[in-house]
Design a protein around this motif. Structure first.
Motif, PDB file in Angstrom:
ATOM      1  N   ALA A 103      42.559  39.293  49.506  1.00 36.70           N
ATOM      2  CA  ALA A 103      42.698  38.185  48.549  1.00 36.70           C
ATOM      3  C   ALA A 103      41.496  37.728  47.720  1.00 36.70           C
ATOM      4  O   ALA A 103      40.425  37.555  48.527  1.00 36.70           O
ATOM      5  N   ASP A 104      41.603  37.418  46.668  1.00 34.83           N
ATOM      6  CA  ASP A 104      40.662  37.042  46.007  1.00 34.83           C
ATOM      7  C   ASP A 104      40.941  36.049  44.757  1.00 34.83           C
ATOM      8  O   ASP A 104      42.105  36.276  44.273  1.00 34.83           O
ATOM      9  N   ARG A 105      40.300  35.044  44.273  1.00 38.00           N
ATOM     10  CA  ARG A 105      40.639  33.959  43.424  1.00 38.00           C
ATOM     11  C   ARG A 105      40.768  34.823  41.864  1.00 38.00           C
ATOM     12  O   ARG A 105      41.428  34.295  41.003  1.00 38.00           O
ATOM     13  N   GLY A 106      39.808  35.944  41.643  1.00 38.67           N
ATOM     14  CA  GLY A 106      39.901  36.598  40.227  1.00 38.67           C
ATOM     15  C   GLY A 106      38.870  36.146  39.690  1.00 38.67           C
ATOM     16  O   GLY A 106      37.908  35.212  39.968  1.00 38.67           O
ATOM     17  N   VAL A 107      38.883  36.472  38.190  1.00 36.80           N
ATOM     18  CA  VAL A 107      37.709  35.954  37.325  1.00 36.80           C
ATOM     19  C   VAL A 107      38.407  35.444  36.144  1.00 36.80           C
ATOM     20  O   VAL A 107      39.419  35.925  35.682  1.00 36.80           O
ATOM     21  N   PHE A 108      38.140  34.272  36.056  1.00 45.48           N
ATOM     22  CA  PHE A 108      38.606  33.426  34.811  1.00 45.48           C
ATOM     23  C   PHE A 108      37.849  33.802  33.507  1.00 45.48           C
ATOM     24  O   PHE A 108      36.601  33.467  33.398  1.00 45.48           O
ATOM     25  N   VAL A 109      38.692  34.162  32.515  1.00 45.83           N
ATOM     26  CA  VAL A 109      38.057  33.989  31.235  1.00 45.83           C
ATOM     27  C   VAL A 109      38.936  33.112  30.086  1.00 45.83           C
ATOM     28  O   VAL A 109      40.066  33.395  29.934  1.00 45.83           O
ATOM     29  N   GLY A 110      38.344  32.059  30.135  1.00 42.84           N
ATOM     30  CA  GLY A 110      39.199  31.014  29.574  1.00 42.84           C
ATOM     31  C   GLY A 110      40.144  30.549  30.561  1.00 42.84           C
ATOM     32  O   GLY A 110      39.884  30.366  31.697  1.00 42.84           O
ATOM     33  N   TRP A 111      41.367  30.541  29.976  1.00 41.90           N
ATOM     34  CA  TRP A 111      42.524  30.062  30.915  1.00 41.90           C
ATOM     35  C   TRP A 111      43.199  31.447  31.695  1.00 41.90           C
ATOM     36  O   TRP A 111      44.061  31.344  32.521  1.00 41.90           O
ATOM     37  N   SER A 112      42.681  32.522  31.323  1.00 42.26           N
ATOM     38  CA  SER A 112      43.029  33.852  31.950  1.00 42.26           C
ATOM     39  C   SER A 112      42.576  34.415  33.143  1.00 42.26           C
ATOM     40  O   SER A 112      41.389  34.290  32.940  1.00 42.26           O
ATOM     41  N   GLN A 113      43.408  34.611  34.151  1.00 38.69           N
ATOM     42  CA  GLN A 113      42.591  35.105  35.318  1.00 38.69           C
ATOM     43  C   GLN A 113      42.864  36.686  35.311  1.00 38.69           C
ATOM     44  O   GLN A 113      44.008  37.077  35.009  1.00 38.69           O
ATOM     45  N   ARG A 114      41.761  37.186  35.762  1.00 40.13           N
ATOM     46  CA  ARG A 114      41.857  38.554  35.817  1.00 40.13           C
ATOM     47  C   ARG A 114      41.411  38.979  37.109  1.00 40.13           C
ATOM     48  O   ARG A 114      40.625  38.599  37.628  1.00 40.13           O
ATOM     49  N   CYS A 115      42.310  39.867  37.784  1.00 40.81           N
ATOM     50  CA  CYS A 115      41.898  40.687  39.116  1.00 40.81           C
ATOM     51  C   CYS A 115      40.917  41.810  39.148  1.00 40.81           C
ATOM     52  O   CYS A 115      41.011  42.607  38.281  1.00 40.81           O
ATOM     53  N   LYS A 116      40.114  41.522  39.940  1.00 36.34           N
ATOM     54  CA  LYS A 116      38.977  42.584  40.373  1.00 36.34           C
ATOM     55  C   LYS A 116      39.565  43.889  41.075  1.00 36.34           C
ATOM     56  O   LYS A 116      40.460  43.719  41.677  1.00 36.34           O
ATOM     57  N   LYS A 117      38.691  44.833  41.184  1.00 34.19           N
ATOM     58  CA  LYS A 117      38.906  46.081  41.935  1.00 34.19           C
ATOM     59  C   LYS A 117      37.983  46.286  43.109  1.00 34.19           C
ATOM     60  O   LYS A 117      38.094  47.126  43.620  1.00 34.19           O
TER      61      LYS A 117
END
Length: 126
Positions: free
Chosen positions: A97-111
């Motif tokens: 589980a991970d919070r992800g990376v936020f670019v502005g309001w967009s959450q992106r999931c890492k690998k």
């Protein structure tokens, strides 16, 4: 505290199927990226697939067409449906589980480099 508990591993013959499950607790499950990884002894951890917070999924090329990732936020559960298993799929499978990376309001999931990981469930194909 955060807990991720995997289940569903086992031994199958080539061409067989397994359904792995992961139950998360101690954090806001629906707001976290959820991923599956696998590791063979002596080798690095390999990304298998991810489900983002909206349920969009992606899987590695090595398992595309055979593995499917899904999540049920109501049950805090992540699932990996693994079909047409091959001997090279033999590994310890981990839920993360991970919070992800936020670019502005967009959450992106890492690998890679997820915050939390379970203890794993073994899959053996032979």
């Amino acid at each position: 505290h955060v807990q991720l508990v995997e289940s569903g591993g086992g031994s199958v013959q080539p061409g067989g199927s397994l359904r792995l499950s992961c139950e998360g607790s101690g954090y806001p499950f629906s707001r976290y990226c959820m991923g599956w990884f696998r590791q063979i002894p002596g080798r690095g951890r390999e990304w298998v697939g991810t489900s983002d917070t909206e349920g969009m999924t992606s899987v590695a090329d090595s398992v595309k067409g055979r593995f499917t990732v899904s999540r049920d936020n109501a049950k805090n559960t992540l699932t990996l449906q693994a079909n047409n298993l091959k001997p090279e799929d033999t590994a310890m499978y981990y839920c993360a589980a991970d919070r992800g990376v936020f670019v502005g309001w967009s959450q992106r999931c890492k690998k890679d480099d997820y915050m939390y990981s379970g203890l794993g469930t073994q899959v053996t194909v032979s």
